[in-house]
Design an enzyme around this catalytic site. Structure first.
Site, short mmCIF file in Angstrom:
data_model
loop_
_atom_site.label_atom_id
_atom_site.label_comp_id
_atom_site.label_asym_id
_atom_site.label_seq_id
_atom_site.Cartn_x
_atom_site.Cartn_y
_atom_site.Cartn_z
N ALA A 161 48.20 -30.31 76.22
CA ALA A 161 47.96 -31.03 75.08
C ALA A 161 48.69 -32.09 74.77
CB ALA A 161 47.83 -30.16 73.78
N TYR A 162 50.05 -31.82 75.03
CA TYR A 162 50.99 -32.97 75.11
C TYR A 162 50.67 -34.02 76.10
CZ TYR A 162 55.79 -34.94 75.36
OH TYR A 162 56.75 -36.01 75.42
N GLY A 163 50.48 -33.63 77.09
CA GLY A 163 50.04 -34.64 78.30
C GLY A 163 48.87 -35.48 77.94
N LYS A 166 49.78 -38.04 75.17
CA LYS A 166 50.64 -39.11 75.87
C LYS A 166 49.65 -40.04 76.75
CE LYS A 166 54.66 -38.22 73.89
NZ LYS A 166 55.19 -39.16 73.43
#
Length: 257
Positions: A161-163, A166
């Site tokens: 989810a972070y990737g 970003k």
């Protein structure tokens, strides 16, 4: 620390830094002040910022601390409005604040984690950029730098989810650069690799051995120090990068090559 640098890279500029209480943001606050900027430091709580602000002021620089919750659109807009109250303009913005997800594969990532990643790491930057640009265009332009991640450039199975958010940030960085170029507003991003910050420490606590793994993946053989990343942001915010916009610049020691 000496901050009254009238010939510095950012001399005379008013710069907002989000996520300024630790890590890359804290390093940027000190560096930008050394380079002559009047800095406005933003984080969820101002207690952690007071020591940095005090040190900058003691060295002859100009610094203020303000509160911002990147997950709250009204809070983000209020923070930018506070910069206008303090200085009457905004020349540069380093959108560095972020939140990390609980590490784990995509099918074990909770709905709550996905929502939080969207609110802070994507929508928070979207809201900040539009508010910052609105203030910048009143004085003829400015520069924005967004902190993305090496994890936005490739598969990110441990932090999916972070990737994803970003990578979406990279897209709106490029779109904003093209949209606002005629108004004299430059927008760029940086993609740090492993950097020695508290966020990495938290990841190590959740996944023991990840720090050693990250260091081994870097051709230069080590993780970056926060100031090394801040140096790239400083250049992109400066007039020396006057023809650079829409760039997503790796700061990863060759790990993404």
């Amino acid at each position: 620390m000496t901050n009254n640098n009238s010939a510095g890279l950012l001399a005379g500029k008013v710069v907002l830094i989000t996520g300024a209480s630790r890590g890359i943001g804290e390093a940027a606050a000190r560096l930008f002040a050394e380079e002559g900027a009047s800095v406005v430091l933003a984080a969820r709580g101002t207690d952690a910022l007071d020591a940095v602000v005090g040190e900058i002021r003691a060295g002859g620089g100009t610094a203020d601390a303000i509160s911002v919750d990147l997950g709250d659109r009204d809070s983000v807009r209020a923070a930018v409005a506070r910069v206008e109250e303090l200085h009457g303009r905004l020349d540069g913005a380093f959108n560095n604040g972020a939140t990390i997800q609980q590490p784990g594969p995509i099918d074990q990532t909770s709905d709550e984690d996905v929502d939080r990643q969207f609110e802070v790491n994507f929508r928070g930057h979207w809201t900040a950029m539009t508010a910052e640009a609105a203030l910048m265009r009143r004085s003829g332009g400015g520069a924005i730098v967004n902190t993305s991640s090496i994890g936005s450039r490739r598969a990110n199975p441990v932090l999916p989810a972070y990737g994803a958010m970003k990578r979406a940030l990279n897209s709106i960085t490029e779109s904003a650069a093209v949209t606002w170029a005629p108004e004299g507003i430059r927008v760029n991003g940086i993609t740090p690799g492993g950097t020695a910050t508290a966020m990495i420490d938290a990841w190590e606590a959740a996944t023991p051995g990840i720090v050693e793994q990250l260091a081994k993946s870097v051709p230069m053989g080590r993780m970056a120090e926060p100031r090394e990343v801040a140096e790239v942001a400083a250049w992109l915010l400066s007039d020396r990068a006057s023809m650079v916009t829409g760039a997503i610049v790796p700061v990863d020691g060759g790990a993404g090559a």
